[in-house]
Motif scaffolding. Structure first.
Motif, PDB file in Angstrom:
ATOM      1  N   GLN A 183     -25.415  37.265  11.940  1.00 61.43           N
ATOM      2  CA  GLN A 183     -24.600  37.384  10.729  1.00 61.43           C
ATOM      3  C   GLN A 183     -24.070  36.035  10.268  1.00 61.43           C
ATOM      4  O   GLN A 183     -23.899  35.798   9.084  1.00 61.43           O
ATOM      5  CB  GLN A 183     -23.392  38.304  11.015  1.00 61.43           C
ATOM      6  CG  GLN A 183     -23.785  39.692  11.468  1.00 61.43           C
ATOM      7  CD  GLN A 183     -24.584  40.431  10.414  1.00 61.43           C
ATOM      8  OE1 GLN A 183     -24.146  40.550   9.268  1.00 61.43           O
ATOM      9  NE2 GLN A 183     -25.772  40.899  10.774  1.00 61.43           N
ATOM     10  N   ASN A 184     -23.799  35.160  11.258  1.00 63.81           N
ATOM     11  CA  ASN A 184     -23.138  33.892  10.960  1.00 63.81           C
ATOM     12  C   ASN A 184     -24.182  32.823  10.633  1.00 63.81           C
ATOM     13  O   ASN A 184     -25.221  32.738  11.296  1.00 63.81           O
ATOM     14  CB  ASN A 184     -22.299  33.514  12.197  1.00 63.81           C
ATOM     15  CG  ASN A 184     -21.437  32.306  11.958  1.00 63.81           C
ATOM     16  OD1 ASN A 184     -21.953  31.202  11.804  1.00 63.81           O
ATOM     17  ND2 ASN A 184     -20.141  32.512  11.923  1.00 63.81           N
ATOM     18  N   GLU A 185     -23.897  32.008   9.628  1.00 64.33           N
ATOM     19  CA  GLU A 185     -24.862  30.961   9.229  1.00 64.33           C
ATOM     20  C   GLU A 185     -25.139  29.987  10.369  1.00 64.33           C
ATOM     21  O   GLU A 185     -26.258  29.503  10.526  1.00 64.33           O
ATOM     22  CB  GLU A 185     -24.336  30.190   8.004  1.00 64.33           C
ATOM     23  CG  GLU A 185     -24.346  30.983   6.714  1.00 64.33           C
ATOM     24  CD  GLU A 185     -25.709  31.620   6.400  1.00 64.33           C
ATOM     25  OE1 GLU A 185     -26.735  30.953   6.610  1.00 64.33           O
ATOM     26  OE2 GLU A 185     -25.733  32.801   5.977  1.00 64.33           O
ATOM     27  N   MET A 204     -18.336  32.117  17.479  1.00 62.21           N
ATOM     28  CA  MET A 204     -18.698  32.373  16.079  1.00 62.21           C
ATOM     29  C   MET A 204     -19.225  33.791  15.888  1.00 62.21           C
ATOM     30  O   MET A 204     -19.102  34.378  14.826  1.00 62.21           O
ATOM     31  CB  MET A 204     -19.786  31.394  15.646  1.00 62.21           C
ATOM     32  CG  MET A 204     -19.333  29.961  15.614  1.00 62.21           C
ATOM     33  SD  MET A 204     -18.287  29.678  14.184  1.00 62.21           S
ATOM     34  CE  MET A 204     -17.819  27.976  14.426  1.00 62.21           C
ATOM     35  N   GLU A 205     -19.888  34.291  16.942  1.00 60.12           N
ATOM     36  CA  GLU A 205     -20.531  35.601  16.792  1.00 60.12           C
ATOM     37  C   GLU A 205     -20.836  36.136  18.177  1.00 60.12           C
ATOM     38  O   GLU A 205     -21.133  35.365  19.099  1.00 60.12           O
ATOM     39  CB  GLU A 205     -21.840  35.420  16.000  1.00 60.12           C
ATOM     40  CG  GLU A 205     -22.607  36.700  15.814  1.00 60.12           C
ATOM     41  CD  GLU A 205     -23.634  36.604  14.677  1.00 60.12           C
ATOM     42  OE1 GLU A 205     -23.792  35.522  14.077  1.00 60.12           O
ATOM     43  OE2 GLU A 205     -24.272  37.636  14.416  1.00 60.12           O
ATOM     44  N   THR A 236     -25.062  30.649  13.556  1.00 62.70           N
ATOM     45  CA  THR A 236     -25.945  31.302  14.522  1.00 62.70           C
ATOM     46  C   THR A 236     -27.387  31.234  14.025  1.00 62.70           C
ATOM     47  O   THR A 236     -28.305  30.892  14.778  1.00 62.70           O
ATOM     48  CB  THR A 236     -25.558  32.795  14.722  1.00 62.70           C
ATOM     49  OG1 THR A 236     -24.148  32.915  14.759  1.00 62.70           O
ATOM     50  CG2 THR A 236     -26.155  33.335  16.008  1.00 62.70           C
TER      51      THR A 236
END
Ligand code: ADP
Ligand code: MG
Length: 244
Positions: free
Chosen positions: A232-234, A219-220, A236
């Protein structure tokens, strides 16, 4: 030669209808330490196990040290010798001494003579802070000591890459620090490492890069301070809120 020690492209792994890895791209450079984080069930162990061919990928390519390990022409035993793996549970042979555990693979696989293997085992035990335990039986060791022996045993094959799957998760809290210290020393010596861990302090201090996985996808990823302080990723963000 690939510039990467590990180069995974579009890796998919299904268990029946369960799509566990959904197209993973994952690279590790020479001497790099990558910490892999993510919720339980996200596919971290499956990814590590594919790198070592403990699991057969459904599709995608895995190139280790320039060798595509999914090709049938690749000698997988040889390839596996270059990848050390340390698990949550140490899997030491309890009927052998600590020294014999460490010497076993190099002797069986014809890498070393008995004398060489013995000298190397003693050196490795010193490296992990257990020089007095060469003749001890595993049952006499604490969990943290067993895990350090497991690390020494993996190092005895002179691997190019070390994979760690939650190496401290099964340990009593007071044992965790010694094991992390050994891993930190390895990283300092330039070992290429992939570490699945919930020890965020270790990740912040030692990782060159942190990779966050969820639902079978990366995801990141980024430098530790970037991922931990500015995710940045929800997904995360939600994960870090829970574990930190
Ligand atoms: P993580 O290490 O991130 O917790 P895993 O890679 O262990 O995740 O597991 C990811 C998913 O794959 C889970 O849903 C798990 O149930 C499934 N899984 C793992 N190993 C097997 C297996 N041998 N057979 C079937 N399903 C499996
Ligand atoms: Mg796991």
């Amino acid at each position: 030669m690939s510039e990467y020690k590990v180069n995974v492209t579009n890796l998919k792994k299904n268990y029946g209808a369960n799509h566990v890895l959904k197209g993973i791209d994952f690279k590790v450079a020479n001497n790099e330490v990558v910490v892999l984080i993510g919720p339980s069930g996200s596919g971290k162990s499956t990814l590590l196990r594919c790198l070592n061919k403990l699991e057969e990928p459904t599709s995608g390519s895995i190139v280790i040290d320039g060798q595509d390990i999914s090709l049938s022409s690749t000698n997988i035993d040889k390839a596996r010798e270059n990848i050390g793996m340390v698990f949550q549970h140490f899997n030491l042979f309890n009927n052998m001494t600590v020294g014999e555990n460490i010497m076993l693979a190099p002797i069986e696989l014809g890498k070393s003579s008995k004398d060489e293997a013995k000298k190397q085992a003693k050196d490795l035990l010193e490296t992990v802070g257990l020089s007095e335990k060469f003749d001890a039986m595993p049952s006499s060791l604490s969990g943290g000591q067993k895990q350090r022996v497991a690390i020494a045993r993996a190092l005895a094959m002179n691997p190019d890459v070390m994979l760690f799957d939650e190496p401290t998760s099964a340990l009593d809290p007071e044992m965790v620090g010694d094991v992390l210290e050994v891993m930190k020393d390895l990283a300092k010596k330039g070992m290429t490492m992939v570490v699945v861990t919930h020890e965020m302090g270790f990740a912040k201090e030692v990782a060159d890069r942190v990779v966050f996985m969820a639902d079978g996808r990366v995801m990141e990823e980024g430098k530790p301070d970037q991922v931990f302080d500015h995710p940045q990723n929800e997904r995360t963000k939600a994960f870090l809120d829970k574990v930190i």
